[in-house]
Scaffold this motif. Structure first.
Motif, PDB file in Angstrom:
ATOM      1  N   TYR A  71      -2.528  -0.772 -12.370  1.00 41.78           N
ATOM      2  CA  TYR A  71      -1.378  -1.420 -11.643  1.00 41.78           C
ATOM      3  C   TYR A  71      -2.152  -2.674 -10.885  1.00 41.78           C
ATOM      4  N   LYS A  72      -1.173  -3.548 -10.956  1.00 41.54           N
ATOM      5  CA  LYS A  72      -1.266  -4.891 -10.323  1.00 41.54           C
ATOM      6  C   LYS A  72      -0.716  -5.167  -8.981  1.00 41.54           C
ATOM      7  N   HIS A  73      -1.298  -4.510  -7.878  1.00 46.67           N
ATOM      8  CA  HIS A  73      -0.780  -4.579  -6.403  1.00 46.67           C
ATOM      9  C   HIS A  73      -1.810  -5.041  -5.633  1.00 46.67           C
ATOM     10  N   ALA A  74      -1.391  -6.107  -4.733  1.00 46.03           N
ATOM     11  CA  ALA A  74      -2.486  -6.393  -3.608  1.00 46.03           C
ATOM     12  C   ALA A  74      -2.859  -5.541  -2.792  1.00 46.03           C
ATOM     13  N   SER A  75      -2.265  -4.562  -2.380  1.00 49.22           N
ATOM     14  CA  SER A  75      -2.938  -3.391  -1.485  1.00 49.22           C
ATOM     15  C   SER A  75      -2.342  -2.005  -1.760  1.00 49.22           C
ATOM     16  N   ALA A  76      -3.082  -1.094  -0.997  1.00 51.42           N
ATOM     17  CA  ALA A  76      -2.587   0.296  -1.368  1.00 51.42           C
ATOM     18  C   ALA A  76      -1.299   0.401  -0.601  1.00 51.42           C
ATOM     19  N   GLU A  77      -0.690  -0.080   0.229  1.00 48.10           N
ATOM     20  CA  GLU A  77       0.531  -0.235   0.792  1.00 48.10           C
ATOM     21  C   GLU A  77       1.698  -0.513  -0.066  1.00 48.10           C
ATOM     22  N   ALA A  78       1.298  -1.548  -0.869  1.00 50.06           N
ATOM     23  CA  ALA A  78       2.195  -2.129  -2.063  1.00 50.06           C
ATOM     24  C   ALA A  78       2.211  -1.133  -3.096  1.00 50.06           C
ATOM     25  N   MET A  79       0.966  -0.512  -3.536  1.00 47.46           N
ATOM     26  CA  MET A  79       1.000   0.516  -4.633  1.00 47.46           C
ATOM     27  C   MET A  79       1.803   1.743  -4.130  1.00 47.46           C
ATOM     28  N   ARG A  80       1.923   2.153  -2.955  1.00 49.69           N
ATOM     29  CA  ARG A  80       2.552   3.312  -2.547  1.00 49.69           C
ATOM     30  C   ARG A  80       4.050   3.070  -2.929  1.00 49.69           C
ATOM     31  N   GLU A  81       4.491   1.736  -2.903  1.00 46.70           N
ATOM     32  CA  GLU A  81       5.934   1.425  -3.281  1.00 46.70           C
ATOM     33  C   GLU A  81       6.052   1.778  -4.675  1.00 46.70           C
ATOM     34  N   GLU A  82       5.256   1.774  -5.538  1.00 45.39           N
ATOM     35  CA  GLU A  82       5.558   1.955  -6.971  1.00 45.39           C
ATOM     36  C   GLU A  82       5.997   3.402  -7.211  1.00 45.39           C
ATOM     37  N   PRO A  83       7.251   3.411  -7.938  1.00 48.62           N
ATOM     38  CA  PRO A  83       8.041   4.577  -8.074  1.00 48.62           C
ATOM     39  C   PRO A  83       7.250   5.616  -8.610  1.00 48.62           C
ATOM     40  N   LEU A  84       6.365   5.729  -9.501  1.00 45.24           N
ATOM     41  CA  LEU A  84       5.602   6.834 -10.109  1.00 45.24           C
ATOM     42  C   LEU A  84       4.727   7.273  -8.840  1.00 45.24           C
ATOM     43  N   CYS A  85       4.155   6.671  -7.957  1.00 48.47           N
ATOM     44  CA  CYS A  85       3.426   6.867  -6.751  1.00 48.47           C
ATOM     45  C   CYS A  85       4.262   7.662  -5.855  1.00 48.47           C
ATOM     46  N   GLN A  86       5.264   7.325  -5.544  1.00 48.47           N
ATOM     47  CA  GLN A  86       6.680   7.776  -4.757  1.00 48.47           C
ATOM     48  C   GLN A  86       6.569   9.311  -4.949  1.00 48.47           C
ATOM     49  N   LEU A  87       6.835   9.587  -6.490  1.00 49.36           N
ATOM     50  CA  LEU A  87       7.357  10.610  -7.216  1.00 49.36           C
ATOM     51  C   LEU A  87       6.166  11.614  -7.021  1.00 49.36           C
ATOM     52  N   ALA A  88       4.844  11.163  -7.326  1.00 52.18           N
ATOM     53  CA  ALA A  88       3.695  12.088  -7.085  1.00 52.18           C
ATOM     54  C   ALA A  88       3.605  12.579  -5.858  1.00 52.18           C
TER      55      ALA A  88
END
Length: 192
Positions: A71-88
């Motif tokens: 995944y190409k996100h600048a930070s862990a905070e941005a990655m947490r907004e990824e829908p699959l991360c939210q579902l997990a």
């Protein structure tokens, strides 16, 4: 739906095959949600279906910790907004964005969805996970499962973690990562 993940009940696509479980799984969600909503100890002001759905889902992946790669996100905070991360997270999984000794699964983004193939053996996180899997195997511990994101999606749709082996994506020295895995199984499973 990316902005409304808290309202999402993810089910697999129903295609009419006898093995389809989508129409059997959905009522489980709805019955549990209904029972929670109308439970005598649930105050009317606490009847937020998003919160109740999170309570129903939370125990399903408790004890698992996922690290994500591809995944190409600048930070862990941005990655947490990824829908699959939210579902997990809603299903109780721990999330980390670096491989740790507590990581149970390295979830790899399915690059084939974007029309490109990726040699994941060249990924620094995958190489680190392979080293960690070898060290855990030597200590007779559970390996880090290196799985496609389809494993996580299928697990969420099934309401429980499904077997990892069909979703392994990386083999090392012609031996799949983890016992009983088949190289290329994830592509076969995702296509099926």
């Amino acid at each position: 739906w990316r902005d409304h993940v808290a309202n999402l009940v993810l089910i697999s696509r129903f295609v009419g095959d006898r093995r389809d479980s989508a129409l059997h799984v959905l009522p489980q969600y709805l019955r549990q949600l209904h029972a929670s909503y109308f439970h005598p100890h649930t105050a009317p002001r606490e009847r937020d279906t998003r919160a109740l759905l999170a309570q129903v889902c939370a125990p399903l992946m408790r004890g698992l910790e996922f690290t994500f790669t591809g995944y190409k996100h600048a930070s862990a905070e941005a990655m947490r907004e990824e829908p699959l991360c939210q579902l997990a997270a809603r299903f109780g999984a721990g999330l980390s964005f670096v491989l740790r000794p507590t990581t149970t699964h390295l979830v790899v983004r399915d690059s084939s969805a974007f029309g490109r193939a990726t040699d994941w053996t060249q990924s620094p996180k995958v190489r680190q996970a392979l080293r960690e899997a070898q060290a855990r195997a030597a200590a007779d511990l559970e390996p880090v499962h290196i799985v496609s994101e389809q494993w996580l999606i299928t697990s969420i749709c099934s309401l429980w973690p499904v077997a990892e082996e069909p979703y392994y994506i990386v083999a090392h020295n012609d031996q799949p990562v983890g016992a009983g895995a088949t190289a290329g199984g994830a592509a076969d499973q995702a296509a099926g």
